[in-house]
Each structure stands twice: as structure tokens, then as C-alpha cells.
Design an enzyme around this catalytic site. Structure first.
Site, mmCIF file in Angstrom:
data_model
loop_
_atom_site.group_PDB
_atom_site.id
_atom_site.type_symbol
_atom_site.label_atom_id
_atom_site.label_comp_id
_atom_site.label_asym_id
_atom_site.label_seq_id
_atom_site.Cartn_x
_atom_site.Cartn_y
_atom_site.Cartn_z
ATOM 1 N N LYS A 37 6.876 12.043 -7.117
ATOM 2 C CA LYS A 37 7.855 11.666 -5.980
ATOM 3 C C LYS A 37 7.390 10.425 -6.621
ATOM 4 C CE LYS A 37 5.021 12.210 -2.393
ATOM 5 N NZ LYS A 37 4.142 10.643 -1.750
ATOM 6 N N GLY A 110 4.759 6.458 3.099
ATOM 7 C CA GLY A 110 4.163 5.146 2.798
ATOM 8 C C GLY A 110 5.253 4.262 1.667
ATOM 9 N N GLN A 185 -0.159 0.875 -4.798
ATOM 10 C CA GLN A 185 1.743 0.073 -4.000
ATOM 11 C C GLN A 185 1.499 -0.775 -3.545
ATOM 12 O OE1 GLN A 185 1.489 3.055 0.057
ATOM 13 N NE2 GLN A 185 2.418 5.049 -1.200
ATOM 14 N N ASP A 331 -4.657 11.236 -4.349
ATOM 15 C CA ASP A 331 -4.417 12.557 -3.651
ATOM 16 C C ASP A 331 -4.543 13.735 -3.709
ATOM 17 O OD1 ASP A 331 -2.441 10.264 -2.469
ATOM 18 O OD2 ASP A 331 -0.792 10.542 -3.802
HETATM 19 O O1 SPQ Z 1 4.353 7.657 -0.092
HETATM 20 P P1 SPQ Z 1 2.910 7.983 0.507
HETATM 21 O O2 SPQ Z 1 2.422 8.645 2.243
HETATM 22 O O3 SPQ Z 1 1.941 6.577 0.931
HETATM 23 O O4 SPQ Z 1 2.254 9.108 -0.085
HETATM 24 C C1 SPQ Z 1 0.747 9.190 -0.479
HETATM 25 C C2 SPQ Z 1 0.774 10.774 -0.941
HETATM 26 O O5 SPQ Z 1 -0.198 11.428 -0.878
HETATM 27 O O6 SPQ Z 1 1.863 12.302 -1.414
HETATM 28 C C3 SPQ Z 1 -0.112 8.813 0.432
HETATM 29 F F1 SPQ Z 1 -0.403 9.321 1.014
HETATM 30 O O7 SPQ Z 1 0.754 8.826 -2.013
HETATM 31 C C4 SPQ Z 1 0.774 7.464 -2.583
HETATM 32 C C5 SPQ Z 1 -0.834 7.115 -3.045
HETATM 33 O O8 SPQ Z 1 -1.870 7.777 -2.330
HETATM 34 C C6 SPQ Z 1 1.940 7.127 -3.525
HETATM 35 C C7 SPQ Z 1 1.700 5.807 -4.227
HETATM 36 C C8 SPQ Z 1 3.365 5.648 -4.798
HETATM 37 O O9 SPQ Z 1 3.699 6.414 -4.705
HETATM 38 O O10 SPQ Z 1 2.077 4.535 -6.017
HETATM 39 C C9 SPQ Z 1 0.314 5.696 -4.378
HETATM 40 C C10 SPQ Z 1 -0.969 6.078 -3.526
HETATM 41 O O11 SPQ Z 1 -0.667 5.462 -2.499
HETATM 42 P P2 SPQ Z 1 -1.666 3.707 -2.590
HETATM 43 O O12 SPQ Z 1 -2.244 3.809 -0.793
HETATM 44 O O13 SPQ Z 1 -3.790 4.275 -2.663
HETATM 45 O O14 SPQ Z 1 -1.284 3.117 -3.303
#
Ligand code: SPQ
Length: 451
Positions: A37, A110, A185, A331
Site C-alpha cells: 500500500k 492517512g 508520513q 502496522d
Molecule cells: O494510510 P494510513 O491510513 O495511515 O495507514 C496505516 C495502515 O495501517 O495501513 C496506518 F494506520 O499505515 C501507515 C503507517 O502506519 C502508512 C505509512 C506510509 O505509507 O507512509 C506510514 C505509517 O504511518 P506513520 O504515521 O507512522 O507515518
């Protein structure tokens, strides 16, 4: 390449879904889970602003990555597909995006919202980013504050949440930013804004997080500098189209790694799994717990390491999870909590407060569900203590969180009775086809839908 799917087919389902999982069974055979993803999102974003035609294979046709795809179509980018994971993106160049003429709905995703907030801050047009109830409750100041330091102007609710009103600015300035949370992110958001900023944009992370953005920028010919603890880009350059292969998502593979580890008699091969060292914490943690996971034929796929993983059932033991592995498995904790519930002794997780601001509060929701099934699970501010033992049948609520729903489905392999899981429709955000694939290797899940 097939015709583009109409947008109406790509939006989140309004129907509620429930899983009914039979107890017992074992996982055997082989499977390839859908594409990663995180990499799928980034492939659309960078392909769209590149010069030339980018071809992608292995793209995840899940609701989250399709939300990103739709957003770029709405901004004037011609994208052919998706067709069995294949996409052709006709890049418009760094300055070729157009105002979408209305808010961009990013559903549950997100990653779409936080990365787009950076990329769109440097455009010459304004845009509103909105999402579903879960996404509208997640913290956005972690991106809007540093983007503000770069000169971006973004409105949020009083609580610092979406919708985000981005007033486009052609005058971003590079910053040197020390991130207060370890977040890929936030890092990616600032690097994407940095492509449009004057001078150098540098990000320092408190712990290593997934590095797909940096790797992919380099694949598109955009220089990324790493020095000590800093990751930097200089604005004003251009990206050159390339061909990308998206590996299978280790976060989706995690459910099957845990399932095969806990279900006696299992022998399961997971094919072509992304093995990026910033994502492989789940394998390292499961091995510390005693899991039998063989890494076969490690190889490179378009700038990302991949391998096949052969898992045999094994007796697991409870452990104290090393804090340095937490961001590398962030995750996968819902699935790892199920492994902990099936292990001998106690498993303790600390330093994972970020789990409270995901699609659901993953500490509380997992603790509640485990308690419903008779497991001793004690949530803490930044983690959980779980004592392994039997898992009873019962009914749990996933709170619309895809990873919670799939984790409790896997728990059925160890449970003494049937598990009913409510609110499972968002499994389609990251893992379309989960039920069929899982049933194909030995799980027994019946999915029902209600309007
Ligand atoms: O996209 P989303 O909703 O934030 O998805 C999640 C998941 O579990 O699929 C988090 F809930 O993954 C994020 C992950 O936790 C995807 C991601 C990325 O692609 O950069 C980074 C992680 O989030 P963060 O807040 O640690 O940067």
C-alpha cells in the site's frame, strides 16, 4: 491496458460487513498477497509529477491507493488502468497538475492525506482534502505545523484535523526539521513539499521509518542526500518517468505469518514479499518469539528488496518487544497481539503510543476485543501486556479498522469457538480479496453484508 474504472466504483462502500470465523484449521499451500500500500500510493504521486510515461505492475487495487489515484485523475493526470495491478501514468511534470474543481475525498487513507498535503502545498492552486469519520479524527498538525514553517497556508478544524484547506503557494522555503514523532508520513510530506521549495529541505527522524519515498525519488532520478541523521532534497528539480514493480505488502503478509505460526500443522509459502529493512520488524519480532520463518531467494524488485517466506507452525513464547523494532513493525501490532495471545507467558509492548492514532485506537480496540475472547490483555498508555493462553469464541468490534478485522480473523485458527467480527468493510482499503485468499489456504470465514 483496460479502460479507467469510473470513480463511483472506487469509493468506500457504505455497506456494513461482518466476518464469521470458524475455529481451528491450519494454513497450507502458497499465496501472494496484494501489492504494498505504501509503495502503491507513492508510485501514483511520483508518476503523476514525473516527465514521461510511468508503467507500474503489482499496484494495490485497494480503496486507499485508489483514493490517491482518483485524486490525481481529478487534477488532470491521465492514468490507464488499473488492470490486474497494471497502470500507465502519463506524467504531467512537476508543474502540470490542475485545480481539481472541488474537494478531494481521501476516504480512510492517512497516507493520501498527509503526503498530498505536502505535495499540494507547493502548487499554484488551492485545494481541500477531506476524508471519512476515522480520517477526520486523526491528527494533522504533525504535517500542517512544519508545512507552515515552510510558508504553506493550511486551514484545519480547531482540533487540528481534516478537512484541510490548502491555499496553494508558489513560495515555499526549505527547512531543517527535527520530527517529534517517528513518522514516515510526516517525513514524506516534507520531502514532497521540498521538491517545490526554494533551497534545501531536510528532515531528521527520531527513529528510522519506512524509506519508500526516498528510494522511489532516487528511482525517478531525483537526488536525495543522506547525511548523519538527515534526509534532504533540493527543490526545483524534475522527475523522470520509470517502470516500477510493487512487491507484495509485508503488512498484509503479516496476518498469514502469524496465522501459520500459531496453527499447528501449518506450512505456508508467502511469495514475493517486500523485505525493506525499514518494514521487516514483524519478522524479527516473530522470530524472537520462536516463529519458524525461512527467508528464501532474497532478490531486488525495482529498488526494493523482496523474498519468499516459508512459515512452519512453532511454539511461540512471550517476549519484551525491543523498542527499536517498534517503528519497523508499527502496522503489524494488531496481528502481533494475536501471536502474543497464543504464546507461552507474557508479551510486553512499550513505546508504541502512535498506535492510538491510527484508523482506530489500536491499543484500546485490540485490548477490548481480546478481553471479549477471554484473553488477559492490559492496555497501557504506550503499549500492551498480554498473557498467552486459550482464546474463546465470541463477538468483537473492529471499529472499521482493516488491520483489527483481519487480526481477529486469524485468531480463529487458535480459538476454541466461532469468532464474529463486526465492521469489516474497510478490509478493502488495504487487502481486497482477503476472505477468498485466506479461505484458499485454510481459514474458514463467511462474510456477510448488510445495507
Ligand atoms: O494510510 P494510513 O491510513 O495511515 O495507514 C496505516 C495502515 O495501517 O495501513 C496506518 F494506520 O499505515 C501507515 C503507517 O502506519 C502508512 C505509512 C506510509 O505509507 O507512509 C506510514 C505509517 O504511518 P506513520 O504515521 O507512522 O507515518
Amino acid at each position: 491496458m483496460g479502460a479507467a474504472a469510473p470513480e463511483s466504483e472506487l469509493t468506500t462502500s457504505s455497506k456494513k460487513s461482518r466476518f464469521r470465523v470458524k475455529s481451528g484449521g491450519r494454513l497450507t499451500g502458497s499465496l501472494r498477497v496484494p501489492g504494498d500500500k505504501s509503495i502503491s500510493h507513492r508510485s501514483i504521486m511520483l508518476g503523476a509529477i514525473a516527465e514521461g510515461t510511468t508503467r507500474i505492475s503489482g499496484f494495490l487495487e485497494g480503496e486507499d491507493s485508489l483514493a490517491t489515484l482518483n485524486a490525481f485523475r481529478r487534477m488532470g493526470v491521465e492514468i490507464e488502468g488499473p488492470d490486474r495491478g497494471g497502470l500507465v501514468i502519463h506524467g504531467v511534470g512537476a508543474d502540470g497538475l490542475k485545480a481539481p474543481g472541488g474537494p478531494l475525498d481521501l476516504g480512510n487513507s492517512g497516507t493520501s492525506m498527509r503526503l498530498l498535503s505536502g505535495l499540494l502545498s507547493g502548487q499554484g492552486f488551492g485545494v481541500t482534502l477531506s476524508g471519512d469519520a476515522s480520517l477526520s479524527g486523526r491528527p494533522m498538525r504533525r504535517v500542517t505545523d512544519p508545512l507552515g514553517l515552510m510558508g504553506a497556508s493550511i486551514g484545519t478544524t480547531a482540533a487540528g484535523t481534516a478537512p484541510l484547506e490548502i491555499h496553494g503557494s508558489a513560495n515555499l522555503k526549505g527547512i531543517d526539521y527535527r520530527m517529534p514523532v517517528a513518522s514516515a508520513q510526516v517525513k514524506s510530506c516534507l520531502l514532497l513539499a521540498g521538491l517545490y521549495a526554494e533551497g534545501e529541505t531536510c528532515v531528521r527522524e527520531p527513529a528510522i521509518t519506512r524509506d519508500h519515498t526516498e528510494r522511489m525519488l532516487a528511482g525517478f532520478g531525483y537526488p536525495v542526500r543522506h547525511s548523519a541523521d538527515r534526509i534532504c532534497v533540493t527543490g526545483g528539480g524534475s522527475l523522470k518517468a520509470c517502470n516500477l514493480e510493487v512487491p507484495a505488502d509485508i503488512s498484509s503478509a503479516a496476518f498469514f505469518l502469524v496465522g501459520a505460526a500459531i496453527a499447528e500443522g501449518s506450512e505456508l509459502l508467502l511469495e514475493h514479499v517486500g523485505m525493506n529493512p525499514t518494514r521487516d520488524g514483524v519478522i524479527r519480532i516473530l522470530r524472537l518469539m520462536g516463529a519458524d520463518i525461512e527467508i528464501l531467494d532474497p532478490r531486488d524488485a525495482g529498488g526494493e528488496p523482496v523474498a519468499d517466506l516459508l512459515v512452519h507452525a512453532a511454539k511461540l513464547k512471550g517476549i519484551q518487544i525491543p523498542p527499536d523494532l517498534v517503528p519497523l513493525a508499527i502496522d503489524e501490532f494488531p496481528a502481533l497481539f494475536i501471536a502474543a495471545a497464543c504464546a507461552d507467558g507474557e508479551t510486553v509492548l512499550t513505546g508504541a503510543e502512535e498506535l492510538r492514532v491510527k484508523e482506530s485506537d489500536r491499543i484500546q480496540v485490540m485490548a477490548d476485543g481480546l478481553a471479549q475472547l477471554g484473553v488477559e490483555a492490559m492496555p497501557t498508555a504506550d503499549g500492551m501486556r498480554i498473557r498467552g493462553g486459550p482464546i474463546n469464541g465470541g463477538r468483537v468490534d473492529s471499529h472499521g479498522d482493516h488491520r483489527i478485522a483481519m487480526s481477529f480473523a486469524i485468531a480463529g485458527l487458535w480459538a476454541r469457538g466461532e469468532i464474529l467480527i463486526d465492521d469489516c468493510e474497510n478490509v478493502n482499503t488495504s487487502f481486497p480479496g482477503f476472505v477468498d485468499l485466506a479461505c484458499g489456504v485454510g481459514l474458514s470465514i463467511e462474510q456477510t453484508w448488510e445495507t
